[in-house]
Design a protein around this motif. Structure first.
Motif, PDB file in Angstrom:
ATOM      1  N   PHE A 248      32.120  51.213  73.300  1.00 39.77           N
ATOM      2  CA  PHE A 248      32.241  50.162  72.388  1.00 39.77           C
ATOM      3  C   PHE A 248      33.965  49.930  72.340  1.00 39.77           C
ATOM      4  O   PHE A 248      34.455  49.149  71.687  1.00 39.77           O
ATOM      5  CB  PHE A 248      31.779  50.174  71.058  1.00 39.77           C
ATOM      6  CG  PHE A 248      30.286  50.046  71.322  1.00 39.77           C
ATOM      7  CD1 PHE A 248      29.639  48.659  70.660  1.00 39.77           C
ATOM      8  CD2 PHE A 248      29.548  50.927  71.842  1.00 39.77           C
ATOM      9  CE1 PHE A 248      28.317  48.252  70.738  1.00 39.77           C
ATOM     10  CE2 PHE A 248      27.924  50.381  71.908  1.00 39.77           C
ATOM     11  CZ  PHE A 248      27.499  49.155  71.525  1.00 39.77           C
ATOM     12  N   ALA A 249      34.875  50.947  72.795  1.00 36.08           N
ATOM     13  CA  ALA A 249      36.075  50.931  72.448  1.00 36.08           C
ATOM     14  C   ALA A 249      36.734  49.572  73.284  1.00 36.08           C
ATOM     15  O   ALA A 249      36.274  49.353  74.290  1.00 36.08           O
ATOM     16  CB  ALA A 249      36.854  52.170  73.164  1.00 36.08           C
ATOM     17  N   GLY A 250      37.821  49.211  72.673  1.00 32.37           N
ATOM     18  CA  GLY A 250      38.475  48.031  73.186  1.00 32.37           C
ATOM     19  C   GLY A 250      37.886  46.581  73.108  1.00 32.37           C
ATOM     20  O   GLY A 250      38.241  45.702  73.644  1.00 32.37           O
ATOM     21  N   LEU A 251      36.701  46.709  72.644  1.00 33.90           N
ATOM     22  CA  LEU A 251      35.933  45.346  72.254  1.00 33.90           C
ATOM     23  C   LEU A 251      36.752  44.470  71.632  1.00 33.90           C
ATOM     24  O   LEU A 251      37.305  44.973  70.555  1.00 33.90           O
ATOM     25  CB  LEU A 251      34.476  45.654  72.235  1.00 33.90           C
ATOM     26  CG  LEU A 251      33.758  46.169  73.299  1.00 33.90           C
ATOM     27  CD1 LEU A 251      32.366  46.325  72.721  1.00 33.90           C
ATOM     28  CD2 LEU A 251      33.884  45.259  74.417  1.00 33.90           C
ATOM     29  N   GLU A 269      23.023  45.185  62.607  1.00 36.46           N
ATOM     30  CA  GLU A 269      23.811  45.831  61.661  1.00 36.46           C
ATOM     31  C   GLU A 269      24.182  47.247  62.401  1.00 36.46           C
ATOM     32  O   GLU A 269      25.136  47.863  62.211  1.00 36.46           O
ATOM     33  CB  GLU A 269      23.103  45.907  60.086  1.00 36.46           C
ATOM     34  CG  GLU A 269      22.970  44.723  59.502  1.00 36.46           C
ATOM     35  CD  GLU A 269      22.416  44.882  58.261  1.00 36.46           C
ATOM     36  OE1 GLU A 269      21.555  45.762  57.886  1.00 36.46           O
ATOM     37  OE2 GLU A 269      22.179  44.008  57.430  1.00 36.46           O
ATOM     38  N   ALA A 270      23.048  47.672  63.311  1.00 37.54           N
ATOM     39  CA  ALA A 270      23.450  48.932  64.009  1.00 37.54           C
ATOM     40  C   ALA A 270      24.637  48.650  64.932  1.00 37.54           C
ATOM     41  O   ALA A 270      25.456  49.692  65.231  1.00 37.54           O
ATOM     42  CB  ALA A 270      22.096  49.358  64.723  1.00 37.54           C
ATOM     43  N   TYR A 271      24.479  47.591  65.765  1.00 41.69           N
ATOM     44  CA  TYR A 271      25.661  47.120  66.576  1.00 41.69           C
ATOM     45  C   TYR A 271      26.820  47.074  65.753  1.00 41.69           C
ATOM     46  O   TYR A 271      27.841  47.446  66.495  1.00 41.69           O
ATOM     47  CB  TYR A 271      25.294  45.560  67.110  1.00 41.69           C
ATOM     48  CG  TYR A 271      25.987  45.512  68.461  1.00 41.69           C
ATOM     49  CD1 TYR A 271      25.506  45.889  69.657  1.00 41.69           C
ATOM     50  CD2 TYR A 271      27.248  44.543  68.445  1.00 41.69           C
ATOM     51  CE1 TYR A 271      26.530  45.675  70.885  1.00 41.69           C
ATOM     52  CE2 TYR A 271      28.127  44.372  69.531  1.00 41.69           C
ATOM     53  CZ  TYR A 271      27.532  45.108  70.692  1.00 41.69           C
ATOM     54  OH  TYR A 271      28.366  45.000  71.910  1.00 41.69           O
ATOM     55  N   ALA A 276      32.361  49.635  64.739  1.00 41.73           N
ATOM     56  CA  ALA A 276      33.294  50.274  63.854  1.00 41.73           C
ATOM     57  C   ALA A 276      33.399  51.552  64.084  1.00 41.73           C
ATOM     58  O   ALA A 276      34.822  52.266  64.112  1.00 41.73           O
ATOM     59  CB  ALA A 276      32.615  50.254  62.482  1.00 41.73           C
ATOM     60  N   ASP A 277      32.501  52.428  64.676  1.00 41.11           N
ATOM     61  CA  ASP A 277      32.646  53.800  64.930  1.00 41.11           C
ATOM     62  C   ASP A 277      33.562  53.967  66.213  1.00 41.11           C
ATOM     63  O   ASP A 277      34.116  55.012  66.403  1.00 41.11           O
ATOM     64  CB  ASP A 277      31.385  54.352  65.518  1.00 41.11           C
ATOM     65  CG  ASP A 277      30.292  54.655  64.212  1.00 41.11           C
ATOM     66  OD1 ASP A 277      30.694  54.655  63.006  1.00 41.11           O
ATOM     67  OD2 ASP A 277      29.112  54.881  64.503  1.00 41.11           O
ATOM     68  N   ALA A 278      33.647  52.832  66.981  1.00 42.02           N
ATOM     69  CA  ALA A 278      34.549  52.819  68.112  1.00 42.02           C
ATOM     70  C   ALA A 278      35.857  52.427  67.715  1.00 42.02           C
ATOM     71  O   ALA A 278      37.044  52.103  68.526  1.00 42.02           O
ATOM     72  CB  ALA A 278      34.247  52.089  69.091  1.00 42.02           C
TER      73      ALA A 278
END
Length: 319
Positions: A248-251, A269-271, A276-278
């Motif tokens: 999910f990095a860089g989105l 909400e999981a998405y 956020a984690d990325a």
């Protein structure tokens, strides 16, 4: 919030009144209809939605794609100054089987005026006539076309966002992954409105809310999914279930809108949590007492959500 940390309190009175009216209409079970019948039924519900806003201009046109001409509708917001406007690509909901430029006309007008953005609504190919990956490929193609032709439509390619509701939220999310992997165009924001991002259908809200509070039944969920995917393996493809993507990095930064009584609430909400984690800047707002598709209706919370969406887009475009 986690998937089951709160037990829903109560439907908003406006929502309850709407659901009561729908119940009295005595509609048959969705999965017993053909796609053509269901599409006609959705079109007939347009007068029940929020009153469409006046905008400066609306233009329907066709653009080229690998599958042939692709219809789009371009909204110019009311009262804009001459110059290039930000561009928001919009992908409508409807489970990849239903929906059209007309069913989401009101929401597109609201986004255009609220955020001061051109909205390019995409009439992507529907299943089962066009199964995955036809829809995401069409949405990606339209996004790339809009970037390449932004100046021609009065847009600014350096300020582009994607948006969509439900299945359209899925497509908006998927497009952000595709543009990252395929080298653009650059996007500054993603507006995901109760997005459908996990075809495994295992979340707490899916189990508890399917078939109640206006949500479709598990049989209807299968009706939509089986029309869209080619086989069971497709359900685990990140371009079908973007929650399952490995990176999910860089989105682009995001606003994820969910509704308290929506079966898709937890996966949306999981998405947001995965973003956020990325390290992606993301806000997730759960609207109390609301149901799936509430933004298209005349509820008070719908107006608040539209204002929140517009504010988030304006902020992204001003950075």
């Amino acid at each position: 919030m986690t998937d089951n940390d709160l037990v829903p309190a109560a439907l908003h009175p406006q929502v309850q009144a709407y659901l009561d009216r729908i119940a009295k209409a005595g509609f048959g079970a969705l999965h017993t209809f053909t796609p053509e019948q269901a599409r006609l039924g959705l079109q007939r519900q347009i007068p029940l939605l929020a009153e469409p806003e006046r905008v400066e201009a609306v233009r329907d046109t066709e653009i080229p794609s690998r599958r042939g001409p692709l219809r789009i509708r371009i909204y110019t917001p009311l009262g804009t100054e001459p110059g290039r406007l930000p561009v928001t690509m919009f992908f409508h909901g409807g489970g990849f089987v239903l929906g059209s430029l007309d069913t989401h006309d009101g929401l597109c007008r609201s986004i255009a005026n609220g955020a001061g953005t051109l909205v390019v609504s995409v009439d992507y190919p529907l299943a089962p006539e066009h199964r995955f990956p036809a829809a995401p490929e069409a949405c990606f193609a339209a996004t790339r076309w809009a970037a390449e032709h932004a100046a021609e439509i009065g847009g600014d390619a350096s300020r582009m966002a994607v948006a969509g509701d439900s299945a359209g939220g899925n497509l908006a999310a998927v497009v952000t992954h595709l543009v990252r992997e395929r080298g653009g165009p650059d996007l500054v924001f993603q507006l995901l409105i109760y997005p459908d991002v996990d075809f495994r259908r295992t979340s707490w809200s899916i189990r508890e809310f399917a078939g109640v509070y206006g949500n479709i039944t598990r049989a209807a969920q299968d009706w939509f999914m089986d029309f869209y995917v080619r086989d069971g393996e497709d359900k685990l493809n990140p371009l079908v279930s973007p929650l399952l993507a490995s990176d999910f990095a860089g989105l682009p930064s995001a606003l994820v809108i969910t509704a308290e009584f929506d079966a898709l609430r937890d996966e949306g909400e999981a998405y947001a949590a995965r973003l956020a984690d990325a390290g992606v800047s993301v806000a997730a707002i759960r609207y109390p007492g609301m149901i799936h598709e509430f933004l298209r209706h005349r509820f008070d919370e719908s107006e608040r959500a539209r204002q929140d969406a517009a504010a988030a887009l304006r902020a992204a475009f001003s950075r």
